[in-house]
Design an enzyme around this catalytic site. Structure first.
Site, mmCIF file in Angstrom:
data_model
loop_
_atom_site.group_PDB
_atom_site.id
_atom_site.type_symbol
_atom_site.label_atom_id
_atom_site.label_comp_id
_atom_site.label_asym_id
_atom_site.label_seq_id
_atom_site.Cartn_x
_atom_site.Cartn_y
_atom_site.Cartn_z
ATOM 1 N N HIS A 83 0.823 -1.214 0.000
ATOM 2 C CA HIS A 83 0.000 0.000 0.000
ATOM 3 C C HIS A 83 0.858 1.267 0.000
ATOM 4 C CE1 HIS A 83 0.055 -0.284 4.548
ATOM 5 N NE2 HIS A 83 -0.007 1.029 4.470
ATOM 6 N N ASP A 220 1.311 -7.719 2.265
ATOM 7 C CA ASP A 220 1.392 -6.278 2.008
ATOM 8 C C ASP A 220 2.853 -5.810 1.859
ATOM 9 O OD1 ASP A 220 0.917 -3.594 1.810
ATOM 10 O OD2 ASP A 220 -0.489 -3.499 3.490
ATOM 11 N N SER A 645 3.824 2.190 8.342
ATOM 12 C CA SER A 645 3.658 1.198 7.280
ATOM 13 C C SER A 645 4.965 0.976 6.541
ATOM 14 C CB SER A 645 2.610 1.668 6.283
ATOM 15 O OG SER A 645 1.354 1.630 6.871
#
Ligand code: ARG
Length: 709
Positions: A83, A220, A645
């Site tokens: 992402h 991810d 992230s």
């Protein structure tokens, strides 16, 4: 026996201990350092961070201004989240070469894809400059005077550092709401190329349905490479550039972890507000989260419908949709958790304690007397302005892309920092479909007018025009606007050098109307809560002076420590599914979700992924020796927030065991209050990453670059 008691006690303390905190890596106290060691960190402080010798700090990057990443090879290979790389993957995707859907693998260095807007920052060092900065503020200075002195001092300091060249840049950031200031120095590399992306049905598996939730089976990650000039120095993109050689890169471990193993993340948490008052929390719930959730819900429905129309539209809006929906769901999650965990009650209790403590010594603690009453009044007085402002931001600035483009460029003129208009046009209009945008604007305008908290915040000109020229019909007004404006005919924009050349365009008139609304909302109302929140924060720290407080996240480099741990669900939270109580997910649960949700696109698989997962032949070295299965995602007690992230997750030896990518629904109040029992960091196990690269894609050339232990 004594030894046993000691061990038992230590274990009890560990399991009750909170892993709250995002610590400044160059500034760990002895106390924090000894906690790390007790929990299982084997690295010396210098192996973690040193300005002299290569340390793990040198393998961590801030990725693109919004995420984190970790360097994993001597040729500058970077692992981050899918992402985080999403925008870049989308930029290179077309219906014919759909890298979002099918993934991407550069077979050679020459095939790696440059990204004009991407960069990484390496953290060089952080220095406490509080005395320099606050020392320049005379006693009795007002808030406004203080701000301007702090700004001036900060910019002087950073200029001194920035002029040293070679991509060196720096930033002064406030900590503890401005009671301390640290200067962070970075080196910036601008040539960052896309190397590998898994298909979206792996990299974003579970989509919005699973976002912010556990159990998770999302792979991810994506892979980039940093390039440098032939001296290994930063350089703009050039064919002549070569892979960057880092001072240090992270080794990867396939040895895994067990319940209770040490885990730490290193990365760039973006923002928390853990010292916020109960009044501030209430205000966030009502004037930010409720508004954001409502407005984005309207927008997402429209985008969703558009994206189903064609592959071109699906790709065009993929990244915008994902970032809009990410914090749409977050807003609901944060409010739900704040309610479930009774965070306001807990804060009020602390505040009552502070008030009583302040009264015990009215001279020394006079500053804190009455601060809560002030906050209460201020938030009440500012309610409409805050609500109106957020409604404005979500509806107009974050609504239609065309309106947002107009507003941004107009603000540039107002602030006297216009950049290249044609470049802005090219960039913005690459991902705008005018018909879809028109639908969004109409819906946003109507929704804004319906929810506006007071008449003063209405866009007066627009309302007047709609009434007098279009008989109150907003749809006809918007039709007319999009028919006549140059901004909805990008070919007409190509001649203009600056937005000022387009003055008189109906879209600019809309922009003027909206900007004047902005001046009457928050900008027209004195904004006073910050200085009182700072006093409160100081008071809480002073009252608990023997407790070590970490500063709120502010997108500077931080370390969070903790343990690998499943969640013990608390009553009153979102409940417990069988697999939810386990610490690691497996291919079986991946396939289960797919099979049990045949109509949900978030669990749809492309045939090659389905076949691969169903066959279940994964290389032996990636199988977890304890469970006998391929580990997919896992949980740790590390403190985490947005920006983290892509953060590397490391074991006690400093080896990479995973990449952090999310937090959990039960504790989504975490940005405002860490919950010791419930808060978790969700990571993708590095063995799942390696198996996808290796077993699914056969991308051996990447595996060979890594140092796998
Ligand atoms: N919640 C994650 C974060 O903010 C992003 C996860 C991306 N996945 C998604 N379905 N949007 O870091």
């Amino acid at each position: 026996m004594r030894k046993l008691t000691f061990v038992l006690l230590a274990v009890l303390c560990l399991s009750a201990r909170a892993d709250e905190g995002m610590w400044v890596i160059g500034n760990l106290s002895e106390k924090t350092d000894s906690i790390l060691r007790t929990l299982g960190l084997e690295l010396t402080p210098e192996e973690l961070y040193s300005t002299e010798t290569p340390s793990l700090n040198d393998a961590i990057v801030q990725f693109g201004g919004f995420c984190s990443g970790v360097v994993v090879s001597n040729d500058g290979l970077v692992f981050t989240n899918h992402h985080c790389g999403f925008g870049s993957i989308q930029d290179y995707s077309t219906p014919k070469h759909d890298y979002l859907k099918n993934g991407f693998f550069a077979k050679s260095f020459a095939d790696e894809l440059p990204n004009e807007e991407l960069y990484v920052l390496f953290h060089i060092k952080t220095v406490d400059v509080t005395d320099l900065i606050l020392g320049a503020v005379p006693a009795g200075a007002t808030e406004v005077q203080t701000d301007s002195i702090v700004d001036a001092m900060s910019s002087q300091l950073t200029k001194m550092v920035d002029y040293s060249g070679k991509g060196i840049q720096s930033e002064v950031n406030p900590f503890y709401k401005g009671s301390k200031y640290f200067l962070s120095v970075y080196q910036r590399y601008d040539d960052v190329r896309l190397v590998y992306a898994p298909p979206q049905c792996l990299g974003k598996y579970g989509g919005d349905t699973d976002n912010w939730m556990w159990p998770r089976q999302t792979c991810d990650f994506s892979v980039f490479r940093i390039y440098a000039d032939k001296n290994n120095d930063p350089a703009e993109y050039s064919k002549e550039n070569v892979p960057y050689h880092p001072r240090k890169y992270a080794h990867v471990s396939t040895q895994g972890y067990r319940d209770g193993s040490y885990a730490m993340t290193l990365g760039y948490p973006g923002g928390t507000d853990r010292y916020l008052s109960s009044y501030g929390i209430e205000s966030t719930m009502r004037t930010t989260n409720d508004v954001r959730y409502q407005v984005r819900g309207v927008k997402l429905d429209i985008l969703n419908e558009a994206m189903r129309q064609s592959d071109a539209l699906r790709i065009m809006y993929a990244s915008k949709y994902a970032s809009c929906s990410n914090y749409w769901k977050f807003s609901l999650g944060q409010n739900t958790a704040l309610d479930n965990l009774k965070v306001i009650d807990e804060k009020q209790q602390l505040e009552r304690q502070l008030a009583a403590w302040a009264l015990e010594d009215t001279v020394a603690r006079g500053r804190y007397i009455g601060v809560l009453d002030s906050l209460k009044v201020i938030y009440q007085e500012e309610y409409n302005a805050l609500y109106g402002y957020n409604l404005w931001v979500e509806s107009f600035y974050g609504g239609s892309d065309i309106v947002s483009f107009v507003l941004t460029n107009m603000m540039g003129v107002l602030r006297d920092n216009e950049d290249d208009f044609q470049k802005n046009v090219a960039k913005a209009y690459r991902d705008i479909d005018v018909d879809t945008d028109k639908k969004v604007f109409l819906a946003m305008l109507k929704n804004y007018i319906e929810h506006v908290p007071n008449e003063q915040f209405l866009p007066q000109q627009i309302c007047h025009e709609v009434d007098s020229l279009f008989n109150g019909d907003y749809e006809r007004f918007v039709d007319y606007l999009y028919e006549t404006s140059a901004f909805s005919h990008p070919e007409l924009l190509q001649q203009a050098h600056s937005i000022t050349e387009l003055s008189g365009d109906p879209m600019i008139n809309v922009g003027i109307d909206m900007i004047s609304v902005l001046f009457s909302t928050i900008w027209g109302t004195p904004h006073r809560e910050d200085s009182y929140e700072r006093i409160l924060c100081d008071g809480i720290r002073e009252m608990n002076h023997d407790h070590e407080f970490y500063p709120d996240a502010n997108f500077t480099m931080r370390l969070s420590y903790g343990l690998c741990k499943p969640i013990d669900f608390a009553p009153g939270t979102t409940g417990l599914k069988e697999e939810a109580t386990q610490m690691i997910t497996s291919p079986r649960s991946f396939l289960n979700k797919h099979e049990q949700n045949p109509d949900n696109l978030d669990f749809e698989l492309i045939p090659s992924v389905y076949k691969w997962m169903k066959r279940g032949k994964f290389s032996k070295q990636y199988i977890d020796s304890r469970t006998g299965k391929l580990p997919l995602c896992f949980l740790t007690t590390n403190d985490i927030t947005g920006g983290n992230s892509g953060s590397g997750m490391f074991d006690g030896k400093g080896r990479l065991i995973g990449l952090a990518f999310d937090g959990n629904w039960e504790a989504m109040s975490g940005d405002l209050k860490f919950d010791n029992a419930l808060q978790r960091c969700i990571g993708v196990d590095i063995r799942w990453v390696l198996s996808v690269i290796d077993d699914y894609s056969g991308a051996k050339r990447l595996i060979k670059e890594l140092t796998i232990e």
